[in-house]
Design an enzyme around this catalytic site. Structure first.
Site, short mmCIF file in Angstrom:
data_model
loop_
_atom_site.label_atom_id
_atom_site.label_comp_id
_atom_site.label_asym_id
_atom_site.label_seq_id
_atom_site.Cartn_x
_atom_site.Cartn_y
_atom_site.Cartn_z
N PHE A 129 14.60 -7.86 -1.29
CA PHE A 129 13.72 -8.12 -2.59
C PHE A 129 14.13 -7.24 -3.66
CE2 PHE A 129 11.27 -8.60 1.58
CZ PHE A 129 10.93 -10.18 1.07
N HIS A 137 9.11 1.24 -6.91
CA HIS A 137 9.35 -0.24 -7.31
C HIS A 137 8.08 -1.00 -7.20
CE1 HIS A 137 11.72 -4.04 -5.90
NE2 HIS A 137 11.87 -3.82 -7.16
N ASP A 138 8.21 -2.00 -7.88
CA ASP A 138 6.99 -3.19 -8.21
C ASP A 138 5.82 -2.59 -8.75
OD1 ASP A 138 8.53 -5.27 -6.98
OD2 ASP A 138 7.75 -4.55 -4.77
N SER A 185 5.35 5.41 8.03
CA SER A 185 5.80 6.27 6.95
C SER A 185 4.92 7.24 7.11
CB SER A 185 5.77 5.16 5.68
OG SER A 185 5.74 6.31 4.54
N SER A 202 18.37 -2.67 -0.53
CA SER A 202 18.48 -1.49 -1.32
C SER A 202 19.02 -0.12 -0.69
CB SER A 202 17.07 -1.06 -1.66
OG SER A 202 16.10 -1.18 -0.76
N GLY A 246 10.82 1.79 3.23
CA GLY A 246 10.66 0.24 3.05
C GLY A 246 12.38 -0.27 3.19
N ASP A 293 9.17 1.88 -1.78
CA ASP A 293 9.21 0.53 -1.58
C ASP A 293 8.58 0.01 -0.47
OD1 ASP A 293 9.50 -2.06 -2.49
OD2 ASP A 293 11.61 -2.03 -2.31
N HIS A 343 2.35 -2.21 0.23
CA HIS A 343 1.85 -2.49 -1.37
C HIS A 343 0.44 -2.55 -1.37
CE1 HIS A 343 6.03 -2.53 -2.38
NE2 HIS A 343 6.07 -3.53 -3.35
C1 LIG Z 1 9.43 -4.95 0.01
S1 LIG Z 1 9.80 -4.39 1.66
C2 LIG Z 1 11.27 -3.41 1.22
C3 LIG Z 1 12.44 -4.29 0.63
C4 LIG Z 1 13.76 -3.54 0.62
N1 LIG Z 1 13.72 -2.32 -0.24
C5 LIG Z 1 14.54 -4.23 -0.29
O1 LIG Z 1 15.34 -4.02 -1.02
O2 LIG Z 1 14.66 -5.54 0.15
C6 LIG Z 1 8.67 -3.39 2.70
C7 LIG Z 1 8.82 -3.06 3.79
O3 LIG Z 1 8.25 -1.77 3.86
C8 LIG Z 1 7.73 -1.87 5.42
N2 LIG Z 1 6.49 -1.11 5.59
C9 LIG Z 1 5.42 -1.38 5.05
N3 LIG Z 1 4.47 -0.39 5.33
C10 LIG Z 1 5.02 0.39 6.06
C11 LIG Z 1 4.54 1.56 6.47
N4 LIG Z 1 3.38 2.19 6.75
N5 LIG Z 1 5.45 2.46 7.33
C12 LIG Z 1 6.76 1.87 7.40
N6 LIG Z 1 7.13 0.90 6.88
C13 LIG Z 1 6.23 0.03 6.30
C14 LIG Z 1 7.75 -3.19 5.83
O4 LIG Z 1 8.05 -3.33 7.34
C15 LIG Z 1 8.81 -3.79 4.89
O5 LIG Z 1 10.00 -3.85 5.54
#
Ligand SMILES: C[S@@+](CC[C@H](N)C(=O)[O-])C[C@H]1O[C@@H](n2cnc3c(N)ncnc32)[C@H](O)[C@@H]1O
Length: 213
Positions: free
Chosen positions: A18, A168-169, A123, A51, A45, A140, A143
């Site tokens: 993304f 990000h975002d 996280s 990324s 993320g 990232d 959200h």
């Molecule tokens: C927007 S994507 C990351 C995109 C990535 N940085 C890229 O460049 O394509 C968000 C990621 O955060 C992870 N995620 C969401 N909430 C989370 C949490 N509380 N702990 C760990 N990972 C989490 C999701 O599994 C997902 O893979």
């Protein structure tokens, strides 16, 4: 401004994920600057590693590790039926998303496996178990307010003074996207412990100048 090697940029552009190229270049430059502190770089993320490739290349150049945190089950908007769902990253045996295999393939193809430590978990739990200082934190992950706030409160205390926080975002106008990343960005600025370094589309780069979150 530091730029990634052509083979790194090619691997980044080929990877599922993304992060647009313009923001990726700003992320790489910020990571390269921060890596000069000699401390690990951390991403929240991972998804499929798009990324992560850029952080890994910056980390390799400086001789520091890149850490990346994800439970690999996807964010809310990536679940079946939602806008960003990709059925090719569902584990058919358990019927849930699993982006870890795609992430590992991405890093392998980019030749960067040995520069990255993948932390698989939620996280806030990983942050609570983490003991050392970081030179760079890139948020990232999820959200929603719950997740963005958890990332901020979990990881910013580990960021050294002089280190870099990237979010990000960040969309000041709600018509452009969700507001949770924007709210943690405002919180960082309001804390008095950060100064803004750069703005590239929705990517905000801040430097930690003092204590307090
Ligand atoms: C927007 S994507 C990351 C995109 C990535 N940085 C890229 O460049 O394509 C968000 C990621 O955060 C992870 N995620 C969401 N909430 C989370 C949490 N509380 N702990 C760990 N990972 C989490 C999701 O599994 C997902 O893979």
């Amino acid at each position: 401004m530091a730029t990634p090697k052509p083979q790194t940029l090619a691997a980044f552009e080929a990877a599922k994920g993304f992060m647009p190229v313009g923001e990726g270049l700003a992320l790489y430059a910020a990571a390269t600057d921060a890596a000069g502190l000699g401390l690990p770089l951390l991403e929240v993320g991972t998804y499929c590693g798009r990324s992560t490739i850029l952080l890994a290349d910056a980390a390799r150049e400086a001789g520091v590790p890149a850490l990346t945190v994800d439970h690999h089950r996807g964010s809310e908007e990536q679940q079946p039926g939602w806008e960003y769902h990709d059925p090719t990253v569902v584990d058919p045996e358990v019927g849930l998303m699993d982006t870890l295999p795609a992430f590992r393939r991405t890093l392998h193809r980019a030749g960067l496996e040995e520069h990255v430590i993948a932390l698989v978990g939620r996280s806030p739990q990983v942050a609570a178990a983490w003991g050392g200082p970081l030179g760079f934190v890139f948020i990232d992950g999820g959200h929603t307010d719950e997740h963005a706030t958890g990332d901020y409160e979990g990881w910013v205390p580990h960021l050294a003074v002089g280190g870099t926080l990237v979010i990000h975002d960040v969309f000041p106008d709600p018509a452009d996207g969700g507001q949770a990343p924007y709210r943690i960005y405002l919180r960082a600025l309001a804390s008095g412990a950060f100064e803004e370094v750069s703005v590239t589309d929705s990517l905000r780069v801040l430097r930690r100048t003092g204590d307090g979150i």
